[in-house]
Design a protein around this motif. Sequence first.
Motif, PDB file in Angstrom:
ATOM      1  N   VAL A  77       0.824  -1.215   0.000  1.00  0.00           N
ATOM      2  CA  VAL A  77       0.000   0.000   0.000  1.00  0.00           C
ATOM      3  C   VAL A  77       0.858   1.265   0.000  1.00  0.00           C
ATOM      4  N   PRO A  78       1.810   1.433   0.921  1.00  0.00           N
ATOM      5  CA  PRO A  78       2.664   2.637   0.838  1.00  0.00           C
ATOM      6  C   PRO A  78       3.499   2.676  -0.433  1.00  0.00           C
ATOM      7  N   LEU A  79       3.838   1.497  -0.973  1.00  0.00           N
ATOM      8  CA  LEU A  79       4.591   1.465  -2.227  1.00  0.00           C
ATOM      9  C   LEU A  79       3.741   2.011  -3.372  1.00  0.00           C
ATOM     10  N   LEU A  80       2.479   1.602  -3.437  1.00  0.00           N
ATOM     11  CA  LEU A  80       1.578   2.116  -4.470  1.00  0.00           C
ATOM     12  C   LEU A  80       1.304   3.606  -4.271  1.00  0.00           C
ATOM     13  N   ARG A  81       1.263   4.040  -3.025  1.00  0.00           N
ATOM     14  CA  ARG A  81       1.073   5.469  -2.758  1.00  0.00           C
ATOM     15  C   ARG A  81       2.252   6.272  -3.317  1.00  0.00           C
ATOM     16  N   GLU A  82       3.460   5.763  -3.125  1.00  0.00           N
ATOM     17  CA  GLU A  82       4.647   6.444  -3.642  1.00  0.00           C
ATOM     18  C   GLU A  82       4.645   6.468  -5.165  1.00  0.00           C
ATOM     19  N   VAL A  83       4.270   5.357  -5.786  1.00  0.00           N
ATOM     20  CA  VAL A  83       4.213   5.299  -7.247  1.00  0.00           C
ATOM     21  C   VAL A  83       3.181   6.287  -7.778  1.00  0.00           C
ATOM     22  N   LYS A  84       2.027   6.351  -7.143  1.00  0.00           N
ATOM     23  CA  LYS A  84       0.989   7.284  -7.586  1.00  0.00           C
ATOM     24  C   LYS A  84       1.472   8.729  -7.470  1.00  0.00           C
ATOM     25  N   THR A  85       2.128   9.059  -6.373  1.00  0.00           N
ATOM     26  CA  THR A  85       2.640  10.421  -6.190  1.00  0.00           C
ATOM     27  C   THR A  85       3.640  10.782  -7.281  1.00  0.00           C
ATOM     28  N   MET A  86       4.505   9.848  -7.627  1.00  0.00           N
ATOM     29  CA  MET A  86       5.509  10.117  -8.655  1.00  0.00           C
ATOM     30  C   MET A  86       4.859  10.261 -10.027  1.00  0.00           C
ATOM     31  N   LEU A  87       3.852   9.449 -10.314  1.00  0.00           N
ATOM     32  CA  LEU A  87       3.157   9.574 -11.597  1.00  0.00           C
ATOM     33  C   LEU A  87       2.426  10.912 -11.689  1.00  0.00           C
ATOM     34  N   LEU A  88       1.779  11.320 -10.614  1.00  0.00           N
ATOM     35  CA  LEU A  88       1.071  12.603 -10.627  1.00  0.00           C
ATOM     36  C   LEU A  88       2.032  13.772 -10.823  1.00  0.00           C
ATOM     37  N   SER A  89       3.249  13.632 -10.313  1.00  0.00           N
ATOM     38  CA  SER A  89       4.219  14.721 -10.466  1.00  0.00           C
ATOM     39  C   SER A  89       4.676  14.890 -11.906  1.00  0.00           C
ATOM     40  N   LEU A  90       4.458  13.873 -12.741  1.00  0.00           N
ATOM     41  CA  LEU A  90       4.856  13.945 -14.145  1.00  0.00           C
ATOM     42  C   LEU A  90       3.770  14.525 -15.038  1.00  0.00           C
ATOM     43  N   LEU A  91       2.578  14.729 -14.497  1.00  0.00           N
ATOM     44  CA  LEU A  91       1.460  15.201 -15.309  1.00  0.00           C
ATOM     45  C   LEU A  91       1.501  16.714 -15.473  1.00  0.00           C
ATOM     46  N   LEU A  92       1.001  17.155 -16.615  1.00  0.00           N
ATOM     47  CA  LEU A  92       0.846  18.577 -16.883  1.00  0.00           C
ATOM     48  C   LEU A  92      -0.593  18.994 -16.586  1.00  0.00           C
ATOM     49  N   PRO A  93      -0.855  20.292 -16.469  1.00  0.00           N
ATOM     50  CA  PRO A  93      -2.233  20.728 -16.198  1.00  0.00           C
ATOM     51  C   PRO A  93      -3.238  20.241 -17.237  1.00  0.00           C
ATOM     52  N   ALA A  94      -2.775  20.010 -18.476  1.00  0.00           N
ATOM     53  CA  ALA A  94      -3.700  19.574 -19.525  1.00  0.00           C
ATOM     54  C   ALA A  94      -4.093  18.107 -19.394  1.00  0.00           C
ATOM     55  N   HIS A  95      -3.402  17.352 -18.569  1.00  0.00           N
ATOM     56  CA  HIS A  95      -3.684  15.920 -18.422  1.00  0.00           C
ATOM     57  C   HIS A  95      -4.829  15.687 -17.440  1.00  0.00           C
ATOM     58  N   VAL A  96      -5.964  16.285 -17.717  1.00  0.00           N
ATOM     59  CA  VAL A  96      -7.104  16.166 -16.803  1.00  0.00           C
ATOM     60  C   VAL A  96      -7.645  14.742 -16.799  1.00  0.00           C
ATOM     61  N   GLY A  97      -7.819  14.168 -17.993  1.00  0.00           N
ATOM     62  CA  GLY A  97      -8.366  12.820 -18.078  1.00  0.00           C
ATOM     63  C   GLY A  97      -7.454  11.783 -17.454  1.00  0.00           C
ATOM     64  N   LEU A  98      -6.154  11.898 -17.713  1.00  0.00           N
ATOM     65  CA  LEU A  98      -5.204  10.935 -17.159  1.00  0.00           C
ATOM     66  C   LEU A  98      -5.122  11.061 -15.644  1.00  0.00           C
ATOM     67  N   ARG A  99      -5.214  12.281 -15.150  1.00  0.00           N
ATOM     68  CA  ARG A  99      -5.197  12.475 -13.697  1.00  0.00           C
ATOM     69  C   ARG A  99      -6.416  11.812 -13.049  1.00  0.00           C
ATOM     70  N   ALA A 100      -7.569  11.972 -13.690  1.00  0.00           N
ATOM     71  CA  ALA A 100      -8.778  11.341 -13.154  1.00  0.00           C
ATOM     72  C   ALA A 100      -8.665   9.821 -13.207  1.00  0.00           C
ATOM     73  N   GLN A 101      -8.056   9.299 -14.280  1.00  0.00           N
ATOM     74  CA  GLN A 101      -7.879   7.850 -14.392  1.00  0.00           C
ATOM     75  C   GLN A 101      -6.935   7.328 -13.316  1.00  0.00           C
ATOM     76  N   LEU A 102      -5.877   8.065 -13.037  1.00  0.00           N
ATOM     77  CA  LEU A 102      -4.960   7.654 -11.974  1.00  0.00           C
ATOM     78  C   LEU A 102      -5.666   7.636 -10.621  1.00  0.00           C
ATOM     79  N   ASP A 103      -6.461   8.663 -10.360  1.00  0.00           N
ATOM     80  CA  ASP A 103      -7.184   8.705  -9.089  1.00  0.00           C
ATOM     81  C   ASP A 103      -8.194   7.569  -8.983  1.00  0.00           C
ATOM     82  N   ARG A 104      -8.744   7.169 -10.122  1.00  0.00           N
ATOM     83  CA  ARG A 104      -9.753   6.107 -10.098  1.00  0.00           C
ATOM     84  C   ARG A 104      -9.112   4.726  -9.935  1.00  0.00           C
TER      85      ARG A 104
END
Length: 351
Positions: free
Chosen positions: A102-129
């Motif tokens: 669980v903490p490992l997946l949390r770290e991976v999610k945080t790192m993926l979100l840090s790579l997104l640009l403001p225009a990546h609205v759909g991808l951000r929502a998919q990551l959160d889902r």
Amino acid sequence: MPNHREEQADEPTDVPRLEELESPPGSPPQNSSMSHLMELQNCVSNLSLAHEIVVNQDFRFKSSSPPKDSLEGRVAEMVHRAFWDVLREQLESSPPDHRQAVPLLREVKTMLLSLLLPAHVGLRAQLDRVLDLELIQQQVDHGALDLQRLASFIASTMAGLCAPVRDPEIRALRLLTDPVDLFREVLRVLELMKKDMVNFTLLSLRPHLAQQAVPYERAKFQELLRREPGSLDHTTSWLQRAAQEQRAALPPGPPGSDPGGRGALSPSAVLNRAYMGLLHWDPQDQRYPETVLMDRDRLDTLGHRVDLLALQAAVLLLTSAQCGGAVLSLPGFVGKLKQTTAALLEGSQAR
């Protein structure tokens, strides 16, 4: 940008390091607080970094890790090995224990979100889902977590965000079946992708930074002067010495004028003479001008090349005087003589 897959080549292997600036020559007062000294250090560090980004077109941020044979490197390796060993033991237990995942997946999610640009609205929502940590925790509690499905989604997302130079690593990552090896590689490649994003952003901003470089550096040096009035004493002495040399080189005034009078000094001529002096600076002289200290390595290298060129020209002139034009006109003779001279003189001057 990396997520649009425009980066075409890996970064150079020989990335110049930032020069560590010497402390300003003005000694701080005895009652200077540690916070005051830290503010000065931060000011100099920021100035050095901004200057290097603008001046050095090959500047790139590199991942820093301690040498493996150092104490820090050995400790880091032991800690990492212990973490992955615990994770492997938990995943191989019956039934599998996913608490550490669980903490490992949390770290991976945080790192993926840090790579997104403001225009990546759909991808951000998919990551959160897909990487919904509350839902993942519930699945762990009920023993229903599909770690392989999440790993496949993470690898696919990384493939869409990474630069083309990372494609081989993403392909190798997708071939891994062991979950521990897979997530270890995921974290490693994500760190590289973060570095790629930073370097791409740096490349995009460099033209804008170049426009602001002069006023920014002027403001920083003024701040240094305000904090430490003696912090640019060496620069003052350097320019005064160049002005005196330039004045001495001026022709005397017209007949009937003051015997010691000479023409007006040109600021450009004084500055040119000052910079020419830097090309032949005595390595033992510690009074290097503070305003050009960040470029000392580059200026020393340029000075060495100037000296080498002068020596090559002297050898060619002596050869021409002693052997005549018949020898110099031989095909390839001049080029071979220059190469031989450069090889003999390379490294002969300790700057």
